[in-house]
Design an enzyme around this catalytic site. Structure first.
Site, mmCIF file in Angstrom:
data_model
loop_
_atom_site.group_PDB
_atom_site.id
_atom_site.type_symbol
_atom_site.label_atom_id
_atom_site.label_comp_id
_atom_site.label_asym_id
_atom_site.label_seq_id
_atom_site.Cartn_x
_atom_site.Cartn_y
_atom_site.Cartn_z
ATOM 1 N N HIS A 101 0.478 17.615 -0.743
ATOM 2 C CA HIS A 101 -0.890 17.108 -0.569
ATOM 3 C C HIS A 101 -1.354 16.414 -1.832
ATOM 4 O O HIS A 101 -1.152 16.899 -2.931
ATOM 5 C CB HIS A 101 -1.866 18.228 -0.193
ATOM 6 C CG HIS A 101 -1.820 19.424 -1.089
ATOM 7 N ND1 HIS A 101 -0.840 20.379 -0.995
ATOM 8 C CD2 HIS A 101 -2.622 19.811 -2.096
ATOM 9 C CE1 HIS A 101 -1.046 21.310 -1.909
ATOM 10 N NE2 HIS A 101 -2.115 20.982 -2.601
ATOM 11 N N HIS A 103 -4.565 15.169 -3.951
ATOM 12 C CA HIS A 103 -6.007 15.372 -4.129
ATOM 13 C C HIS A 103 -6.645 14.038 -4.492
ATOM 14 O O HIS A 103 -6.160 13.349 -5.390
ATOM 15 C CB HIS A 103 -6.274 16.343 -5.288
ATOM 16 C CG HIS A 103 -5.802 17.742 -5.053
ATOM 17 N ND1 HIS A 103 -6.646 18.742 -4.638
ATOM 18 C CD2 HIS A 103 -4.584 18.322 -5.201
ATOM 19 C CE1 HIS A 103 -5.969 19.891 -4.549
ATOM 20 N NE2 HIS A 103 -4.709 19.659 -4.889
#
Ligand code: 5GP
Ligand code: ZN
Length: 138
Positions: A101, A103
């Site tokens: 992931h 950010h």
């Protein structure tokens, strides 16, 4: 392929609710539940992997392009003064959720957020580390 117990795969499958901001065939972008700043968004591949070390080139390319699109949207929509991109890979780099992931953190003039301290190279250290990294890439 999705992982049965992975929290971000559950979000991708809609089994856990999230505030989605963008979705395409390969990626999903949704608000981080504990934001560093309002609008802090996560971009994830739909195909399960762990982090940068095992994500496929195709998934990574898709995550990168979605990150670019959403970063542009965040800055514009929130009238931010910039956006930080950050990815934690493995436990000692701060990774908690084991699904890749990115950010995306909106930044504002004077927000005071300091991401990391800077150091300095000792004599000969930069050449040494440069050579180490290059030797694995060549
Ligand atoms: P990491 O430390 O692994 O890079 O970041 C994981 C991020 O996922 C954290 O910022 C955390 O707030 C976010 N997060 C963890 N669980 C959930 C969840 O169930 N929903 C959402 N939207 N974000 C989550
Ligand atoms: Zn997953």
């Amino acid at each position: 392929m999705n992982d049965k117990d992975c929290i971000f795969c559950k979000i991708v499958r809609g089994e856990i609710p999230s505030f989605k901001v963008y979705e395409d065939d390969d990626t999903l972008a949704f608000l981080d539940i504990h934001p560093v700043a309002s609008g802090h968004t996560l971009v994830v591949p739909k195909v399960h992997a762990t982090n940068i070390f095992d994500i496929s080139s195709e998934s990574w390319t898709a995550v990168s392009e979605t990150t670019r699109k959403v970063a542009v949207a965040i800055e514009r929509a929130l009238e931010a003064d910039g956006v930080n991109l950050m990815m934690n890979n493995r436990e000692h780099a701060g990774q908690v959720v084991e699904h890749p992931h990115m950010h995306l953190i909106p930044r504002f003039k004077g927000d005071g957020l300091k991401l990391w301290p800077h150091g300095a190279y000792k004599e000969g250290e930069a050449e040494n580390v440069q050579e180490k990294i290059r030797s694995v890439l060549i």
